[in-house]
Design an enzyme around this catalytic site. Structure first.
Site, PDB file in Angstrom:
ATOM      1  N   CYS A  83      33.952   6.062   0.716  1.00 22.69           N
ATOM      2  CA  CYS A  83      35.145   6.905   0.777  1.00 22.69           C
ATOM      3  C   CYS A  83      35.006   7.954   1.884  1.00 22.69           C
ATOM      4  CB  CYS A  83      35.416   7.522  -0.593  1.00 22.69           C
ATOM      5  SG  CYS A  83      37.082   8.183  -0.756  1.00 22.69           S
ATOM      6  N   HIS A 189      34.783   2.941  -4.854  1.00 28.20           N
ATOM      7  CA  HIS A 189      33.617   3.719  -5.289  1.00 28.20           C
ATOM      8  C   HIS A 189      32.726   2.928  -6.240  1.00 28.20           C
ATOM      9  CE1 HIS A 189      34.706   7.844  -3.881  1.00 28.20           C
ATOM     10  NE2 HIS A 189      35.917   7.304  -3.851  1.00 28.20           N
ATOM     11  N   GLU A 191      29.844   3.545  -7.183  1.00 32.30           N
ATOM     12  CA  GLU A 191      29.052   4.440  -8.044  1.00 32.30           C
ATOM     13  C   GLU A 191      29.821   4.857  -9.300  1.00 32.30           C
ATOM     14  OE1 GLU A 191      30.766   5.332  -5.536  1.00 32.30           O
ATOM     15  OE2 GLU A 191      31.278   7.469  -5.481  1.00 32.30           O
TER      16      GLU A 191
END
Lengths: 215, 112
Positions: A83, A189, A191
């Site tokens: 990002c 994302h 994560e």
């Protein structure tokens, strides 16, 4: 050991640190540091580094730690930008293209399906080409664009599945890498998709790819 | 020296802000407006204007997606932009004519 950069305005560095910790030792690298403290791979996380002033990623790209990150990238070390981290790596010239404001001009935050286009990078080698992953996006400037001279040479790593492009990016690009493949940038994302409570654990594959890359 | 850097989206690049403004104007009754683009204005005082281009290429703009134009202030005269501070409201005569920016000398060109 994996290093996760923290700029003023980063906000996903702790999630990235926890996700990286699933596969290796991990530590935070403060933006004022000038050395990578011996880490073998770097994650440039999401957020709003330096308040997104001027252009997304434009100021962070010149922070002291980025000198060392660029050096690692040029030496072939694995570097992942997520990002805002993707935006920073584009501004640094490590990745092709730039991230423009979403076509809708709105912040988007939702789960999307992406397809793995290139499983030859240190962050996707645990995936199969064509495999679909469910990973969230949350951004305002995620519309990847590259001028014609870069577009056809750009190595696409992830693409939004049909109907899932949240930002209007060229050719539905969700992630690209450099020519050598060691530097990868993604708008989604991974994560935020590593634990059951998050609704998907598909993001883990990108981190376990990295563990495999070290072997 | 006072300088202004006008930054605009490169021709052909999707400019969603421009599109939104273009659609909003007719909604307020302003018909006949086309090709709206939204950019940025950066104003700065520089000691060495010959370095402005490098500043633009390295930090102030992203040459992949943006074009820019550098405008430096010439010697302060009665109609110079500096006078705008004290100009009366509605004093249209004091404003630079449209296109004035583009016609001023670029850095490295003729300047006092």
């Amino acid at each position: 050991m994996i290093g996760v950069v923290r700029f003023p305005g980063s906000c996903d560095e702790v999630d990235a640190l926890k996700a990286a910790s699933l596969v290796d030792d991990a530590r935070i690298l403060w933006h004022q540091e000038t050395s990578l403290q011996g880490v073998d791979a770097v994650i440039v996380p999401g957020g709003f580094s330096y308040g997104d002033y001027l252009r997304v990623g434009a100021i962070a790209r010149f922070s002291p730690i980025m000198g060392a990150v660029i050096e690692l990238a040029r030496a072939g070390g694995p570097v992942l930008g997520i990002c805002n981290g993707f935006q920073v790596l584009c501004e640094a010239g490590l990745l092709p293209g730039a991230l423009l404001p979403n076509q809708s001009l709105r912040f988007v935050c939702r789960q999307v399906e992406v397809e793995v286009v290139d499983a030859g990078t240190p962050f996707t080698r645990a995936c199969e080409e064509g495999e679909r992953l469910s990973i969230p996006v949350k951004h305002t400037s995620g519309c990847w664009f590259a001028p014609a001279e870069q577009l056809d040479r750009a190595r696409v790593v992830l693409r939004y599945a049909p109907g899932h492009n949240p930002n209007g990016s060229l050719r539905d690009v969700a992630g690209v890498c450099n020519e050598a493949g060691n530097v990868v940038g993604l708008m989604p994302h991974p994560e935020h998709a590593v634990d059951d409570f998050e609704g998907s654990t598909d993001g883990r594959k990108l981190f376990s790819s990295l563990a495999r890359a070290f072997v | 020296m006072r300088a202004r850097v006008l930054v605009r989206p490169k021709a052909g690049i999707l400019d969603p802000q421009g599109k939104v403004v273009e659609r909003a104007l007719p909604a307020l009754g302003f018909e006949g407006v086309r090709n709206v683009h939204v950019g940025r204005l950066i104003e700065l005082d520089v000691e060495d204007p010959s370095r402005l281009e490098e500043m633009c290429d390295r930090l102030l703009t992203n040459p992949l997606i943006e074009d820019y134009e550098v405008v430096t202030e010439t010697a302060p005269g009665p109609a110079a932009g500096g006078g705008a501070q004290g100009s009366p409201p509605g004093g249209a005569a004091d404003r630079p004519a449209p296109g004035d920016f583009a016609e001023r000398p670029a850095p490295g060109g003729v300047s006092p």
